[in-house]
Design a protein around this motif. Sequence first.
Motif, mmCIF file in Angstrom:
data_model
loop_
_atom_site.group_PDB
_atom_site.id
_atom_site.type_symbol
_atom_site.label_atom_id
_atom_site.label_comp_id
_atom_site.label_asym_id
_atom_site.label_seq_id
_atom_site.Cartn_x
_atom_site.Cartn_y
_atom_site.Cartn_z
ATOM 1 N N GLY A 41 43.161 56.403 45.670
ATOM 2 C CA GLY A 41 43.812 56.530 46.963
ATOM 3 C C GLY A 41 43.132 55.739 48.062
ATOM 4 O O GLY A 41 43.775 55.357 49.052
ATOM 5 N N GLN A 42 41.839 55.485 47.905
ATOM 6 C CA GLN A 42 41.089 54.721 48.910
ATOM 7 C C GLN A 42 41.193 53.206 48.716
ATOM 8 O O GLN A 42 41.041 52.436 49.662
ATOM 9 C CB GLN A 42 39.604 55.114 48.860
ATOM 10 N N ILE A 43 41.451 52.764 47.498
ATOM 11 C CA ILE A 43 41.413 51.336 47.183
ATOM 12 C C ILE A 43 42.372 50.493 48.029
ATOM 13 O O ILE A 43 41.993 49.396 48.485
ATOM 14 C CB ILE A 43 41.650 51.117 45.671
ATOM 15 N N PRO A 44 43.609 50.915 48.308
ATOM 16 C CA PRO A 44 44.499 50.059 49.113
ATOM 17 C C PRO A 44 43.969 49.707 50.495
ATOM 18 O O PRO A 44 44.362 48.683 51.067
ATOM 19 C CB PRO A 44 45.783 50.897 49.212
ATOM 20 N N HIS A 45 43.066 50.528 51.057
ATOM 21 C CA HIS A 45 42.513 50.238 52.381
ATOM 22 C C HIS A 45 41.684 48.955 52.379
ATOM 23 O O HIS A 45 41.491 48.338 53.433
ATOM 24 C CB HIS A 45 41.658 51.410 52.867
ATOM 25 N N ALA A 46 41.179 48.561 51.209
ATOM 26 C CA ALA A 46 40.419 47.309 51.096
ATOM 27 C C ALA A 46 41.188 46.228 50.353
ATOM 28 O O ALA A 46 40.951 45.038 50.576
ATOM 29 C CB ALA A 46 39.094 47.575 50.371
ATOM 30 N N TRP A 47 42.113 46.639 49.500
ATOM 31 C CA TRP A 47 42.747 45.701 48.565
ATOM 32 C C TRP A 47 43.457 44.552 49.262
ATOM 33 O O TRP A 47 43.330 43.378 48.868
ATOM 34 C CB TRP A 47 43.743 46.448 47.674
ATOM 35 N N TRP A 48 44.238 44.816 50.299
ATOM 36 C CA TRP A 48 45.073 43.765 50.897
ATOM 37 C C TRP A 48 44.263 42.789 51.731
ATOM 38 O O TRP A 48 44.643 41.635 51.890
ATOM 39 C CB TRP A 48 46.239 44.388 51.663
ATOM 40 N N LEU A 100 42.311 37.151 51.802
ATOM 41 C CA LEU A 100 41.162 36.270 52.027
ATOM 42 C C LEU A 100 41.001 35.181 50.974
ATOM 43 O O LEU A 100 40.198 34.260 51.162
ATOM 44 C CB LEU A 100 39.875 37.107 52.080
ATOM 45 N N GLN A 101 41.731 35.243 49.876
ATOM 46 C CA GLN A 101 41.483 34.302 48.783
ATOM 47 C C GLN A 101 41.672 32.831 49.180
ATOM 48 O O GLN A 101 40.831 31.992 48.836
ATOM 49 C CB GLN A 101 42.335 34.663 47.564
ATOM 50 N N PRO A 102 42.746 32.434 49.887
ATOM 51 C CA PRO A 102 42.853 31.013 50.281
ATOM 52 C C PRO A 102 41.710 30.564 51.189
ATOM 53 O O PRO A 102 41.204 29.439 51.061
ATOM 54 C CB PRO A 102 44.203 30.945 51.011
ATOM 55 N N ILE A 103 41.309 31.434 52.117
ATOM 56 C CA ILE A 103 40.188 31.104 53.004
ATOM 57 C C ILE A 103 38.917 30.949 52.190
ATOM 58 O O ILE A 103 38.142 30.003 52.367
ATOM 59 C CB ILE A 103 40.024 32.207 54.076
ATOM 60 N N ALA A 104 38.704 31.872 51.254
ATOM 61 C CA ALA A 104 37.512 31.804 50.407
ATOM 62 C C ALA A 104 37.500 30.528 49.578
ATOM 63 O O ALA A 104 36.437 29.923 49.363
ATOM 64 C CB ALA A 104 37.448 33.028 49.490
ATOM 65 N N ALA A 142 47.822 39.999 44.297
ATOM 66 C CA ALA A 142 48.840 40.775 45.008
ATOM 67 C C ALA A 142 49.818 41.402 44.017
ATOM 68 O O ALA A 142 50.273 42.535 44.199
ATOM 69 C CB ALA A 142 49.585 39.884 46.002
ATOM 70 N N SER A 143 50.118 40.675 42.941
ATOM 71 C CA SER A 143 51.116 41.154 41.977
ATOM 72 C C SER A 143 50.604 42.285 41.092
ATOM 73 O O SER A 143 51.406 43.013 40.499
ATOM 74 C CB SER A 143 51.592 39.990 41.103
ATOM 75 N N VAL A 144 49.289 42.448 40.990
ATOM 76 C CA VAL A 144 48.740 43.493 40.106
ATOM 77 C C VAL A 144 48.102 44.640 40.898
ATOM 78 O O VAL A 144 47.348 45.435 40.345
ATOM 79 C CB VAL A 144 47.718 42.895 39.118
ATOM 80 N N ALA A 145 48.442 44.746 42.182
ATOM 81 C CA ALA A 145 47.821 45.764 43.036
ATOM 82 C C ALA A 145 48.051 47.181 42.539
ATOM 83 O O ALA A 145 47.196 48.066 42.711
ATOM 84 C CB ALA A 145 48.338 45.625 44.468
ATOM 85 N N GLY A 146 49.184 47.440 41.924
ATOM 86 C CA GLY A 146 49.477 48.795 41.469
ATOM 87 C C GLY A 146 48.948 49.124 40.100
ATOM 88 O O GLY A 146 49.028 50.279 39.662
ATOM 89 N N VAL A 147 48.395 48.130 39.399
ATOM 90 C CA VAL A 147 47.992 48.322 38.002
ATOM 91 C C VAL A 147 46.488 48.167 37.798
ATOM 92 O O VAL A 147 45.835 49.011 37.175
ATOM 93 C CB VAL A 147 48.738 47.320 37.093
ATOM 94 N N LEU A 148 45.924 47.073 38.318
ATOM 95 C CA LEU A 148 44.540 46.723 38.002
ATOM 96 C C LEU A 148 43.513 47.775 38.411
ATOM 97 O O LEU A 148 42.571 48.041 37.651
ATOM 98 C CB LEU A 148 44.201 45.368 38.630
ATOM 99 N N PRO A 149 43.610 48.407 39.590
ATOM 100 C CA PRO A 149 42.594 49.393 39.946
ATOM 101 C C PRO A 149 42.432 50.519 38.928
ATOM 102 O O PRO A 149 41.331 51.061 38.761
ATOM 103 C CB PRO A 149 43.084 49.936 41.296
ATOM 104 N N ARG A 150 43.489 50.863 38.214
ATOM 105 C CA ARG A 150 43.413 51.949 37.239
ATOM 106 C C ARG A 150 42.574 51.587 36.018
ATOM 107 O O ARG A 150 42.180 52.476 35.249
ATOM 108 C CB ARG A 150 44.824 52.353 36.812
ATOM 109 N N GLY A 161 33.082 54.574 45.967
ATOM 110 C CA GLY A 161 33.587 54.194 44.651
ATOM 111 C C GLY A 161 34.678 53.143 44.746
ATOM 112 O O GLY A 161 34.696 52.158 43.994
ATOM 113 N N ALA A 162 35.625 53.321 45.686
ATOM 114 C CA ALA A 162 36.697 52.342 45.889
ATOM 115 C C ALA A 162 36.126 51.006 46.355
ATOM 116 O O ALA A 162 36.562 49.934 45.911
ATOM 117 C CB ALA A 162 37.698 52.874 46.912
ATOM 118 N N HIS A 163 35.154 51.068 47.260
ATOM 119 C CA HIS A 163 34.514 49.845 47.747
ATOM 120 C C HIS A 163 33.841 49.104 46.595
ATOM 121 O O HIS A 163 33.912 47.867 46.510
ATOM 122 C CB HIS A 163 33.489 50.197 48.823
ATOM 123 N N GLN A 164 33.216 49.838 45.678
ATOM 124 C CA GLN A 164 32.570 49.215 44.523
ATOM 125 C C GLN A 164 33.583 48.451 43.669
ATOM 126 O O GLN A 164 33.332 47.319 43.247
ATOM 127 C CB GLN A 164 31.867 50.289 43.676
#
Length: 440
Positions: free
Chosen positions: A344-351, A356-360, A326-334, A264-267
């Motif tokens: 609880g699983q989302i931060p493992h992928a979030w950062w 990766l955004q500049p590279i992308a 990065a600035s909305v990490a604590g809000v947007l997943p909800r 679910g977090a990965h999705q």
Amino acid sequence: MPEASEPDERVPPKRVLGLAVPALGVLAAEPLYVLVDTAVVGHLGALPLAGLAVGGVVLSQVSSQLTFLSYGTTSRTARLHGAGRRGDAVREGVQATWLAVIVGLVVIVAGQLLAAPIARVLSGDAAITDAAVSWLRIALFGTPFILITMAGNGWMRGVQDSAKPLRYVLAGNGISAVLCPVLVYGADWGLEGSAIANVVAQVISASLFIAALVRERVPLRPEPKVMRAQLGLGRDLVLRSLAFQACFVSAAAVAARTSTEAVGAHQVVLQLWTFLALVLDSLAIAAQSLVGAALGAGASKRARGVSNQITVYGLVFGCFLGVVFASVAGVLPRVFTSDAAVLGQIPHAWWFFVALQPIAGVVFALDGVLLGAGDAAFLRNATLLSAAVGFLPLIWLSLAFGWGLAGIWTGLSLFMLLRLATLLVRWRSGRWAVEGAVRV
């Protein structure tokens, strides 16, 4: 490479933005709809969200495998348009649309037969499999319309008409975004309501693209010779798409075997990644159209100048997106789920996603440049190499050693870094800038 005394030509930023901004709307519309869908289904609980994750990956990978209907058509159409042959350019769109219909019907039949075994392999859990199959069997009926929309976007980008595709896609997805919660909650159809709303969106958009072809007053009959030529370019793009497919399907499978909460977090994070990838790709769409037209007109210096501009723009845009998310990490997943375990699983992928955004930004920009030039064979080889050396080994090591989402997203990071390196080498070489109405 050009001599220092002969600088590459540039195009006005306004012209780039005139193509990129409407393309951004088109590219963002579908993932925005999927994000709405994810948010609606996510509040049904972890199991429906996991079912959508698995089913959505299967459907998106089917369509991703066939992106040559869009990108290949843009490349061929843009060259013809640049050479002053608009009628021939639009006929490319007609033939791409015929291919979309034929392939879409095949996918419906094959998908109905294979939905259950594929979902079972991916999920490894009977409950998730049942949820995924119930969604997928309905959503598959939208496949021909998804592919017609791809073909329509392809030829319209090639002739530098970016306003109409935006209206067509927004019409379908806008109506469907309103319909989705009505069917899921109001009609109490649950996950199946989400799939029905998805099909409605595709039917509306595809119908508008077909009407646009009819208004062009070009012959609408199938031309096997042109379709074979499109499939020749498509072969390399299909193999490239297979590399992406293997990576993202493997990631979904490993996440599903980690836990229901992990998938679910990965999705959630994957849909945000897909959304931002397409946002960044709006600049690449402008590059495809402008580079293809320049090479079709025999103006390789202008093509190189556009490639330089788009690469810089992509880097700046990617940095901006990284800071924002990065600035909305604590809000947007909800917004996408209220399940505490999934959150609880989302931060493992979030950062990883943020970093990766500049590279992308650079990778997708250079993809657009080379796609516009029709340099599909190189893109095929670079992507296959990056997947085989980077992503896939780490994905399956993550399963073997229990590294979870952090291992999956480390694999994605290595994949992107390898793509960046190969694309930069090719871009600097200048060997992609082949002039002519048809790349030979």
